[in-house]
Design a protein around this motif. Structure first.
Motif, PDB file in Angstrom:
ATOM      1  N   MET A   1      57.614  89.896  95.701  1.00  0.00           N
ATOM      2  CA  MET A   1      58.358  89.579  94.477  1.00  0.00           C
ATOM      3  C   MET A   1      58.876  88.156  94.554  1.00  0.00           C
ATOM      4  SD  MET A   1      60.430  93.169  93.892  1.00  0.00           S
ATOM      5  CE  MET A   1      60.462  94.093  95.442  1.00  0.00           C
ATOM      6  N   VAL A   2      58.848  87.473  93.391  1.00  0.00           N
ATOM      7  CA  VAL A   2      59.296  86.082  93.372  1.00  0.00           C
ATOM      8  C   VAL A   2      60.318  85.791  92.275  1.00  0.00           C
ATOM      9  CG1 VAL A   2      57.138  85.229  94.377  1.00  0.00           C
ATOM     10  CG2 VAL A   2      57.388  85.315  91.883  1.00  0.00           C
ATOM     11  N   SER A   3      60.625  86.778  91.443  1.00  0.00           N
ATOM     12  CA  SER A   3      61.568  86.548  90.347  1.00  0.00           C
ATOM     13  C   SER A   3      62.355  87.815  90.075  1.00  0.00           C
ATOM     14  CB  SER A   3      60.823  86.144  89.076  1.00  0.00           C
ATOM     15  OG  SER A   3      60.055  87.226  88.575  1.00  0.00           O
ATOM     16  N   ALA A   4      63.499  87.652  89.404  1.00  0.00           N
ATOM     17  CA  ALA A   4      64.296  88.814  89.022  1.00  0.00           C
ATOM     18  C   ALA A   4      63.493  89.730  88.106  1.00  0.00           C
ATOM     19  CB  ALA A   4      65.582  88.354  88.338  1.00  0.00           C
ATOM     20  N   GLY A   5      62.659  89.152  87.243  1.00  0.00           N
ATOM     21  CA  GLY A   5      61.834  89.959  86.353  1.00  0.00           C
ATOM     22  C   GLY A   5      60.853  90.832  87.105  1.00  0.00           C
ATOM     23  N   GLN A   6      60.251  90.290  88.153  1.00  0.00           N
ATOM     24  CA  GLN A   6      59.331  91.092  88.966  1.00  0.00           C
ATOM     25  C   GLN A   6      60.072  92.210  89.690  1.00  0.00           C
ATOM     26  OE1 GLN A   6      56.928  88.744  91.611  1.00  0.00           O
ATOM     27  NE2 GLN A   6      55.631  87.955  89.965  1.00  0.00           N
ATOM     28  N   VAL A   7      61.260  91.929  90.163  1.00  0.00           N
ATOM     29  CA  VAL A   7      62.056  92.975  90.817  1.00  0.00           C
ATOM     30  C   VAL A   7      62.354  94.093  89.824  1.00  0.00           C
ATOM     31  CG1 VAL A   7      64.201  93.522  92.008  1.00  0.00           C
ATOM     32  CG2 VAL A   7      63.079  91.321  92.422  1.00  0.00           C
TER      33      VAL A   7
END
Length: 343
Positions: free
Chosen positions: A296-302
């Motif tokens: 994961m690389v972003s809050a959206g992906q999390v």
């Protein structure tokens, strides 16, 4: 930052170390294939910790120390952490901006060098604890040992690890600098080779027990159950093919893999289930698997991964996957009763 208990926790082997069933794979925030801003990495980790993900996996290799630095700057003390040894980072002059090295863009000014010796393991561990701002590492993994990364030199590196490097890891655990030890690899053969000569607690196995392929069922997973070795499942999306990307095993997906992924996607769609949800939940049904760690690389992906993790999946889908020959007939599925690795 606060941690919640919305995700189940599982014990690693017979140790006191536990991990959340959904973890955070931190290779991406080491600028894997593309740059990630410090702010975005911080937001991704913060969102994960605030929504119950309390286990992060990183390594010196990821951005030549960049991932470890970012994790160390943002990791709550109550979160579990794994990092890796087997590479030593040697200082170099900073490369020009935009430089990609070993798959990572704009990494820190170090060059990785394989070293599975006692001294190499100790040096790597000491450097990692400095970057991570921790004296204690929950899980320490020997990274990328085996034929896939080393080819004809695999036996040479394995011998050094078994005769020297493993002793360093064992000593670190005995001294309680480390809670659990294991391997971090992309293949099953090296695991079966090393297990008889070591006392491992866990194996971070990337991509070899997924909705796409279940070859680990034949030998490795039964052996792990017998030895009470926990599996941390990395790469649940097989480098992206199970989330609509055309990558598999860090490269372009071959035609047969693309064909199977499309068949899996169609059957999931027929049952109203996103393919990535089935891919994320499937491995955890096996009693040897303690955790699954998508990158994961972003809050959206999390946020997306948390939604996929909690998606309701009807039993009919798992039955249909087996009926169509898309899933190993002996593979446990989430509809089955999962027994703990350690009673």
């Amino acid at each position: 930052m606060s941690l919640t208990s919305s995700l189940p926790r599982n014990t690693i082997g017979t140790t006191a170390v536990s991990v959340t069933a959904l973890g955070f794979g931190a290779a991406g925030i080491g600028n894997l294939y593309r740059t990630v801003a410090d702010e975005d990495a911080e937001k991704a980790l913060d969102y994960a910790f605030r929504h119950g993900i309390a286990y992060v996996d990183t390594a010196p290799h990821y951005g030549q120390g960049l991932s470890e630095r970012r994790v160390g700057a943002n990791l709550p003390t109550r979160a579990s952490l794994s990092t890796k040894v087997g590479r030593v980072l040697d200082s170099i002059s900073p490369p020009p901006p935009g430089t990609e090295r070993h798959g990572f863009v704009d990494g820190d000014p170090f060059e990785p060098r394989f070293d599975y010796s006692y001294d190499g393991i100790m040096r790597s561990f000491e450097a990692s604890t400095a970057r991570l701002k921790r004296d204690y590492i929950d899980i320490l993994l020997c990274h990328d040992i085996g034929e896939m990364p080393h080819g004809d030199n695999a036996a040479h590196h394995t011998k050094i690890f078994l005769n020297s490097g493993y002793r360093a890891m064992d000593e670190l655990k005995a001294a309680r600098n480390v809670g659990a030890i294991g391997l971090g690899v992309n293949e099953t053969g090296i695991c079966l080779e090393v297990l008889p000569y070591t006392d491992l607690d866990t194996i971070l196995l990337a991509g070899r027990y997924t909705l796409l392929e279940q070859g680990a069922l034949d030998e490795l997973l039964p052996e792990c159950l017998r030895r009470k070795v926990s599996i941390i499942l990395g790469g649940p999306f097989n480098s992206g093919i199970l989330v609509g990307d055309n990558h598999y095993n860090y490269g372009a997906a071959p035609e047969d893999v693309v064909k199977k992924a499309k068949a899996l996607g169609r059957l999931c769609a027929d049952h109203g289930v996103p393919l990535p949800a089935a891919a994320l939940q499937f491995p955890l049904a096996h009693p040897a698997v303690a955790c699954v760690i998508p990158g994961m690389v972003s809050a959206g992906q999390v946020e997306t991964n948390l939604e996929l993790f909690h998606t309701d999946i009807p039993a009919e889908l798992w039955n249909a996957l087996k009926h169509e020959g898309l899933l190993h007939e002996d593979a446990p599925t989430p509809q089955d009763t999962k027994k703990p690795v350690v009673s």
